[in-house]
Design a protein around this motif. Structure first.
Motif, PDB file in Angstrom:
ATOM      1  N   THR A 155       0.850  -1.193   0.000  1.00 21.47           N
ATOM      2  CA  THR A 155       0.000   0.000   0.000  1.00 21.47           C
ATOM      3  C   THR A 155       0.885   1.242   0.000  1.00 21.47           C
ATOM      4  O   THR A 155       1.742   1.409   0.859  1.00 21.47           O
ATOM      5  CB  THR A 155      -0.914   0.025   1.241  1.00 21.47           C
ATOM      6  OG1 THR A 155      -1.787  -1.112   1.203  1.00 21.47           O
ATOM      7  CG2 THR A 155      -1.749   1.303   1.271  1.00 21.47           C
ATOM      8  N   VAL A 157       0.845   5.445  -0.141  1.00 23.23           N
ATOM      9  CA  VAL A 157       0.021   6.633   0.035  1.00 23.23           C
ATOM     10  C   VAL A 157       0.638   7.790  -0.749  1.00 23.23           C
ATOM     11  O   VAL A 157       1.859   7.942  -0.812  1.00 23.23           O
ATOM     12  CB  VAL A 157      -0.132   7.003   1.533  1.00 23.23           C
ATOM     13  CG1 VAL A 157       1.197   7.338   2.178  1.00 23.23           C
ATOM     14  CG2 VAL A 157      -1.129   8.152   1.701  1.00 23.23           C
ATOM     15  N   LYS A 180      -1.357  -0.989  -4.231  1.00 23.74           N
ATOM     16  CA  LYS A 180      -2.576  -0.275  -3.860  1.00 23.74           C
ATOM     17  C   LYS A 180      -2.202   1.167  -3.567  1.00 23.74           C
ATOM     18  O   LYS A 180      -1.375   1.431  -2.695  1.00 23.74           O
ATOM     19  CB  LYS A 180      -3.225  -0.916  -2.630  1.00 23.74           C
ATOM     20  CG  LYS A 180      -4.498  -0.193  -2.170  1.00 23.74           C
ATOM     21  CD  LYS A 180      -5.080  -0.833  -0.920  1.00 23.74           C
ATOM     22  CE  LYS A 180      -6.325  -0.092  -0.464  1.00 23.74           C
ATOM     23  NZ  LYS A 180      -6.890  -0.684   0.794  1.00 23.74           N
ATOM     24  N   VAL A 182      -3.293   4.749  -2.156  1.00 26.33           N
ATOM     25  CA  VAL A 182      -4.232   5.443  -1.281  1.00 26.33           C
ATOM     26  C   VAL A 182      -3.944   6.933  -1.360  1.00 26.33           C
ATOM     27  O   VAL A 182      -2.778   7.349  -1.344  1.00 26.33           O
ATOM     28  CB  VAL A 182      -4.101   4.958   0.181  1.00 26.33           C
ATOM     29  CG1 VAL A 182      -4.998   5.755   1.110  1.00 26.33           C
ATOM     30  CG2 VAL A 182      -4.427   3.469   0.266  1.00 26.33           C
ATOM     31  N   GLU A 193       0.114   8.071   7.687  1.00 25.22           N
ATOM     32  CA  GLU A 193      -0.293   6.749   7.224  1.00 25.22           C
ATOM     33  C   GLU A 193       0.854   5.742   7.338  1.00 25.22           C
ATOM     34  O   GLU A 193       0.647   4.578   7.690  1.00 25.22           O
ATOM     35  CB  GLU A 193      -0.772   6.823   5.769  1.00 25.22           C
ATOM     36  CG  GLU A 193      -2.104   7.526   5.578  1.00 25.22           C
ATOM     37  CD  GLU A 193      -3.255   6.721   6.155  1.00 25.22           C
ATOM     38  OE1 GLU A 193      -3.486   5.588   5.688  1.00 25.22           O
ATOM     39  OE2 GLU A 193      -3.918   7.236   7.079  1.00 25.22           O
TER      40      GLU A 193
END
Length: 305
Positions: A155, A157, A180, A182, A193
């Protein structure tokens, strides 16, 4: 005779002065932002709350930073050009709202960490380049992520409205890295985050990552890794189609570069201890000026032949 000659000379001088005055061109009529500043007595600066060390808030909640100081020089130049002192008004913006603040007239100058690129130049105008950066990754120390190639299944960000978001989506398309992505509202949220463990990496300009780490005191726990994933030259943003302001901005930056003021401000914000925020002692980024920026400043200081 002497009295008559003196009177004749005085009359000739008076006539010459009057003729010269009549031949002078009328004062240039102010337009755009300069006319607005003359009328309102104010210039509105859009600032960022966590773009360390370019534009952020000190312990008293006041905007400070490298970009802010350069913008103050522009405000001084505006005051001189319009012949009156002007008040600085402030408006906080994010990556997602900064361009609208300029194009919508809510701010006259945007003083943050904004990349000056061809796409944005279709909508807004930029000063000469004030910094050169590029997208890198911030991760926790000990993370297996050392490059964008290690982001598969991870993930990442990014901050909304940034060129970094575009760079990471391009990585997905070009290299097929299944990560992913974000999107957070601002850099402070993106930083949090990773600190909290909700994201594995934060992708943004390397200098902003160094600034956020220095501000937070997390150097023992966080690191910046990977190769540059984009090229991001920063500029001060202002409204497009304003030739008087454009000339003032370019002339002022020429003077600041020629005088050495840009280099002095660079040393203050990148090589010295930063002002603390929220009770956190400030640290230095210890980031020497890049050869690219040195070349750009020399070019800005050069007079056209």
């Amino acid at each position: 005779m002497r009295t008559g000659a003196a009177a004749l000379l005085a009359a000739c001088l008076a006539w010459g002065a009057g003729a010269f005055a009549q031949s002078e061109e009328p004062a240039l009529e102010l337009t755009g932002t300069l006319a607005k500043a003359k009328s309102s007595g104010a210039v509105t600066i859009a600032y960022r709350e966590s773009s360390v060390p370019f534009s952020y808030l000190n312990a008293r909640g006041e905007p400070i930073g490298y970009s802010i100081e350069l913008c103050r020089k522009l405000v001084d130049a505006i005051s001189e050009a319009i012949g009156r002192d002007v008040e600085v008004k402030w408006i906080a913006v994010t990556s997602g709202t900064r361009m609208d603040a300029i194009t919508g007239g809510r701010a006259d100058l945007e003083c943050g960490s904004t990349t000056a690129n061809r796409e944005r130049a279709r909508t807004v105008a930029f000063s000469p380049i004030i910094f050169v950066s590029g997208t890198k990754l911030m991760v926790k120390r000990g993370s297996p992520i050392q490059s964008f190639r290690d982001l598969r299944g991870k993930t990442v960000v990014v901050t909304a409205g940034t060129t970094n978001e575009q760079a990471m989506r391009e990585i997905v398309k070009k290299f097929g890295v299944d990560m992913k992505i974000v999107v957070s509202r601002d850099h402070a949220e993106s930083f949090a985050e990773v600190v909290s463990g909700r994201a594995d990496a934060f992708a943004t300009d390397d200098v902003l990552l160094y600034g956020l780490i220095a501000r937070s005191g997390e150097r023992a726990n966080l690191q910046v890794v990977g190769e540059f994933l984009s090229y991001d030259p920063y500029g001060i943003m202002y409204r497009k189609g304003d030739p008087q302001l454009a000339k003032l901005v370019n002339d002022t930056f020429h003077d600041l570069a020629e005088d050495g003021e840009i280099e002095r401000q660079y040393k203050r914000w990148f090589l010295q201890r930063l002002p603390g925020t929220g009770g956190t002692p400030g640290q230095s980024l210890d980031l020497p000026m890049s050869p690219q920026l040195e070349t750009i400043i020399r070019a800005t200081a050069a007079r056209p032949e």
